[in-house]
Design a protein around this motif. Sequence first.
Motif, PDB file in Angstrom:
ATOM      1  N   SER A  67      45.318  28.020  20.263  1.00  0.00           N
ATOM      2  CA  SER A  67      44.486  26.819  20.166  1.00  0.00           C
ATOM      3  C   SER A  67      43.065  27.175  19.750  1.00  0.00           C
ATOM      4  O   SER A  67      42.676  28.351  19.694  1.00  0.00           O
ATOM      5  CB  SER A  67      44.455  26.080  21.503  1.00  0.00           C
ATOM      6  OG  SER A  67      43.709  26.817  22.454  1.00  0.00           O
ATOM      7  N   VAL A  68      42.285  26.136  19.497  1.00  0.00           N
ATOM      8  CA  VAL A  68      40.883  26.336  19.105  1.00  0.00           C
ATOM      9  C   VAL A  68      40.049  26.856  20.271  1.00  0.00           C
ATOM     10  O   VAL A  68      38.904  27.289  20.070  1.00  0.00           O
ATOM     11  CB  VAL A  68      40.281  25.011  18.591  1.00  0.00           C
ATOM     12  CG1 VAL A  68      40.970  24.572  17.317  1.00  0.00           C
ATOM     13  CG2 VAL A  68      40.374  23.921  19.654  1.00  0.00           C
ATOM     14  N   LEU A  69      40.594  26.820  21.461  1.00  0.00           N
ATOM     15  CA  LEU A  69      39.862  27.308  22.631  1.00  0.00           C
ATOM     16  C   LEU A  69      39.895  28.834  22.746  1.00  0.00           C
ATOM     17  O   LEU A  69      39.167  29.404  23.564  1.00  0.00           O
ATOM     18  CB  LEU A  69      40.453  26.706  23.906  1.00  0.00           C
ATOM     19  CG  LEU A  69      40.313  25.188  24.091  1.00  0.00           C
ATOM     20  CD1 LEU A  69      41.052  24.755  25.355  1.00  0.00           C
ATOM     21  CD2 LEU A  69      38.839  24.801  24.161  1.00  0.00           C
ATOM     22  N   LYS A  70      40.722  29.481  21.934  1.00  0.00           N
ATOM     23  CA  LYS A  70      40.919  30.915  22.055  1.00  0.00           C
ATOM     24  C   LYS A  70      39.601  31.687  21.916  1.00  0.00           C
ATOM     25  O   LYS A  70      39.262  32.535  22.757  1.00  0.00           O
ATOM     26  CB  LYS A  70      41.911  31.391  20.997  1.00  0.00           C
ATOM     27  CG  LYS A  70      42.098  32.901  20.915  1.00  0.00           C
ATOM     28  CD  LYS A  70      42.800  33.448  22.133  1.00  0.00           C
ATOM     29  CE  LYS A  70      43.072  34.938  21.963  1.00  0.00           C
ATOM     30  NZ  LYS A  70      43.720  35.515  23.149  1.00  0.00           N
ATOM     31  N   THR A  71      38.842  31.389  20.864  1.00  0.00           N
ATOM     32  CA  THR A  71      37.599  32.134  20.609  1.00  0.00           C
ATOM     33  C   THR A  71      36.531  31.863  21.655  1.00  0.00           C
ATOM     34  O   THR A  71      35.954  32.811  22.215  1.00  0.00           O
ATOM     35  CB  THR A  71      37.069  31.824  19.207  1.00  0.00           C
ATOM     36  OG1 THR A  71      38.057  32.219  18.236  1.00  0.00           O
ATOM     37  CG2 THR A  71      35.778  32.581  18.937  1.00  0.00           C
ATOM     38  N   PRO A  72      36.213  30.587  21.941  1.00  0.00           N
ATOM     39  CA  PRO A  72      35.197  30.360  22.983  1.00  0.00           C
ATOM     40  C   PRO A  72      35.626  30.876  24.351  1.00  0.00           C
ATOM     41  O   PRO A  72      34.785  31.338  25.128  1.00  0.00           O
ATOM     42  CB  PRO A  72      35.019  28.839  22.989  1.00  0.00           C
ATOM     43  CG  PRO A  72      36.210  28.283  22.296  1.00  0.00           C
ATOM     44  CD  PRO A  72      36.635  29.313  21.319  1.00  0.00           C
ATOM     45  N   ALA A  73      36.917  30.803  24.652  1.00  0.00           N
ATOM     46  CA  ALA A  73      37.394  31.320  25.937  1.00  0.00           C
ATOM     47  C   ALA A  73      37.202  32.828  26.019  1.00  0.00           C
ATOM     48  O   ALA A  73      36.831  33.368  27.071  1.00  0.00           O
ATOM     49  CB  ALA A  73      38.857  30.956  26.145  1.00  0.00           C
ATOM     50  N   ALA A  74      37.465  33.517  24.897  1.00  0.00           N
ATOM     51  CA  ALA A  74      37.276  34.966  24.867  1.00  0.00           C
ATOM     52  C   ALA A  74      35.811  35.330  25.060  1.00  0.00           C
ATOM     53  O   ALA A  74      35.481  36.362  25.663  1.00  0.00           O
ATOM     54  CB  ALA A  74      37.789  35.535  23.547  1.00  0.00           C
ATOM     55  N   LEU A  75      34.914  34.484  24.557  1.00  0.00           N
ATOM     56  CA  LEU A  75      33.481  34.738  24.701  1.00  0.00           C
ATOM     57  C   LEU A  75      33.037  34.573  26.154  1.00  0.00           C
ATOM     58  O   LEU A  75      32.467  35.486  26.754  1.00  0.00           O
ATOM     59  CB  LEU A  75      32.687  33.792  23.796  1.00  0.00           C
ATOM     60  CG  LEU A  75      31.159  33.843  23.963  1.00  0.00           C
ATOM     61  CD1 LEU A  75      30.618  35.206  23.561  1.00  0.00           C
ATOM     62  CD2 LEU A  75      30.498  32.734  23.149  1.00  0.00           C
ATOM     63  N   VAL A  76      33.307  33.395  26.723  1.00  0.00           N
ATOM     64  CA  VAL A  76      32.805  33.123  28.073  1.00  0.00           C
ATOM     65  C   VAL A  76      33.567  33.908  29.133  1.00  0.00           C
ATOM     66  O   VAL A  76      33.089  34.062  30.255  1.00  0.00           O
ATOM     67  CB  VAL A  76      32.872  31.610  28.402  1.00  0.00           C
ATOM     68  CG1 VAL A  76      32.048  30.816  27.420  1.00  0.00           C
ATOM     69  CG2 VAL A  76      34.311  31.107  28.438  1.00  0.00           C
ATOM     70  N   GLY A  77      34.758  34.408  28.778  1.00  0.00           N
ATOM     71  CA  GLY A  77      35.541  35.163  29.744  1.00  0.00           C
ATOM     72  C   GLY A  77      35.117  36.602  29.902  1.00  0.00           C
ATOM     73  O   GLY A  77      35.559  37.282  30.839  1.00  0.00           O
ATOM     74  N   GLN A  78      34.259  37.099  28.997  1.00  0.00           N
ATOM     75  CA  GLN A  78      33.758  38.458  29.145  1.00  0.00           C
ATOM     76  C   GLN A  78      32.866  38.544  30.383  1.00  0.00           C
ATOM     77  O   GLN A  78      32.027  37.667  30.610  1.00  0.00           O
ATOM     78  CB  GLN A  78      32.969  38.874  27.902  1.00  0.00           C
ATOM     79  CG  GLN A  78      33.818  39.067  26.670  1.00  0.00           C
ATOM     80  CD  GLN A  78      34.835  40.178  26.863  1.00  0.00           C
ATOM     81  OE1 GLN A  78      34.502  41.265  27.319  1.00  0.00           O
ATOM     82  NE2 GLN A  78      36.087  39.906  26.502  1.00  0.00           N
ATOM     83  N   PRO A  79      33.012  39.586  31.208  1.00  0.00           N
ATOM     84  CA  PRO A  79      32.260  39.650  32.468  1.00  0.00           C
ATOM     85  C   PRO A  79      30.749  39.498  32.304  1.00  0.00           C
ATOM     86  O   PRO A  79      30.113  38.795  33.094  1.00  0.00           O
ATOM     87  CB  PRO A  79      32.621  41.037  33.012  1.00  0.00           C
ATOM     88  CG  PRO A  79      33.950  41.338  32.429  1.00  0.00           C
ATOM     89  CD  PRO A  79      33.951  40.709  31.065  1.00  0.00           C
ATOM     90  N   VAL A  80      30.185  40.154  31.285  1.00  0.00           N
ATOM     91  CA  VAL A  80      28.733  40.070  31.112  1.00  0.00           C
ATOM     92  C   VAL A  80      28.313  38.637  30.797  1.00  0.00           C
ATOM     93  O   VAL A  80      27.343  38.112  31.372  1.00  0.00           O
ATOM     94  CB  VAL A  80      28.265  41.020  29.990  1.00  0.00           C
ATOM     95  CG1 VAL A  80      26.789  40.780  29.663  1.00  0.00           C
ATOM     96  CG2 VAL A  80      28.480  42.470  30.402  1.00  0.00           C
ATOM     97  N   ILE A  81      29.047  37.966  29.908  1.00  0.00           N
ATOM     98  CA  ILE A  81      28.710  36.591  29.537  1.00  0.00           C
ATOM     99  C   ILE A  81      28.941  35.653  30.719  1.00  0.00           C
ATOM    100  O   ILE A  81      28.125  34.756  30.990  1.00  0.00           O
ATOM    101  CB  ILE A  81      29.545  36.137  28.328  1.00  0.00           C
ATOM    102  CG1 ILE A  81      29.294  37.062  27.127  1.00  0.00           C
ATOM    103  CG2 ILE A  81      29.212  34.700  27.961  1.00  0.00           C
ATOM    104  CD1 ILE A  81      27.854  37.098  26.669  1.00  0.00           C
TER     105      ILE A  81
END
Length: 485
Positions: A296-310
């Motif tokens: 889905s289109v959520l894949k990229t933003p989810a990968a971003l916000v899911g990073q521990p530092v972010i």
Amino acid sequence: MTDSPTYLVGVLVVSILLLIFLINWRTKLHPFLALSVTSLFAAVAAGLPLADIPENLVDGAGGTLGETGLVVFLGAMLGRLLADSGAVGRIADLVVEHSSPRTAPWVMTGVAFLIGMPMFFEVGLVVLMPVIYAVALRLDVAAGRPKTWYLRILIPAVAALSCLHGMLPPHPGPTIAVNGLDANIGLTIGLGLICAVPAVVLSGPVYAHFIAPRIRLEPSDDLVRQYAGTTPDEAEKQQDASGDGASALATVRKRVGADSGNELSPVPTWLAFVCVLVPVVLMLFETLVDLVAPDSVLKTPAALVGQPVIAMLAGVLFAGTVLAWSSRMTGGDVKKSFGSSLGSVAGVALIIAGGGMFNEVLKTSDINDALVDVISGWDMNYILLGWIIGLVLSFCTGSATVGIVSATGILAPLVAGMAPAYISLVVIGIGSGSVGLNWVNHAGFWFVKESFGMTLGQATKTHMTVQTLVSIFGLLMALLLSVFV
């Protein structure tokens, strides 16, 4: 000789013994210095070119600190802000006002579990100390002072905080293991929560119900006054006068929260819980998208916000904004809170850097490959192996972080290419091992002992035993889940 797997494994064994000796020697060398010396010894003994050793050590320290150090510092900032803004105070009020003799240990377990998600063990315990004393004092006085309630309330908090400290990111140890083993952080959190809940329940309120009647503990008047603002005798008189003992806790409610000199407004309880959970929810969001809608289109933003530092950065910015607005903290108050949080984790960051040096030497010198050759013939579950290594090194060195760092470096090549869920369970196994046998060479042991005026025997039967039970139950749950993944 340096090409011999047996020789290289021997270098690893001698290096670990050297590390244990340096940390436990009468000079009590700081773990960072001990790890640095050990890394240098291992690099020379393994035959690395002398000219390349400094670069390897710097790359190892910088790489590990870059991945994990930011999460550590951001977590410290969030934890301190939650305390200074009064958000923790609102959670404390929830416990104080809605506890009963039957529910208090269970309520404290849940509160410590939530508080412990973004906070290190020592930080979380410091934050919860006024709450523990307040609840225990009221219940102990109301019951006629049987001197059992301090342990009934303390033990669940220790179980929850230590379990989270060892098993779940964004705590330093589990985050190191996640990065070192290339595990999925969201999956690790999800499986870690499944393992943590029964471990905390059995090691916390259940064990407290068993051991508290067998150890009569009432801290000194000075300790009770320090954390609760009164003494048991004064609280008893207050209860006789008021009928419910509520006024004995008035000072506590003033003490919990900020010490900024400003008159702060109360933070809504629901908002306090939201601020605690924001980073965890963001990291779990990535895993949920991967499982439910990977294309889905959520894949990229989810990968971003899911990073521990972010995720941690977002949590800190969110909490800094909404808590400052809600509590009426000034910009100077927020800045002071963030700044004062960093000193307490500087030592942790240095240990992480030292562990990175050691891991880099293990990889560059082919010690890891040699270990794979030797261990490949062993018929041992890697979850159990990681638990044993983490337990032994943590016990011998007095640092759970050292145990996790060393176990991660040893197991990384062994679990490469395995199923993501299994790798996450190895992370949990390593972390579970690291919190066991937390005894006299651990700072946390002495902190709990002195904060409650325990004897050495009382602290051993409570703090060390609780953390060892957490370690064992965490391992058993990880092994059980491994059957299904």
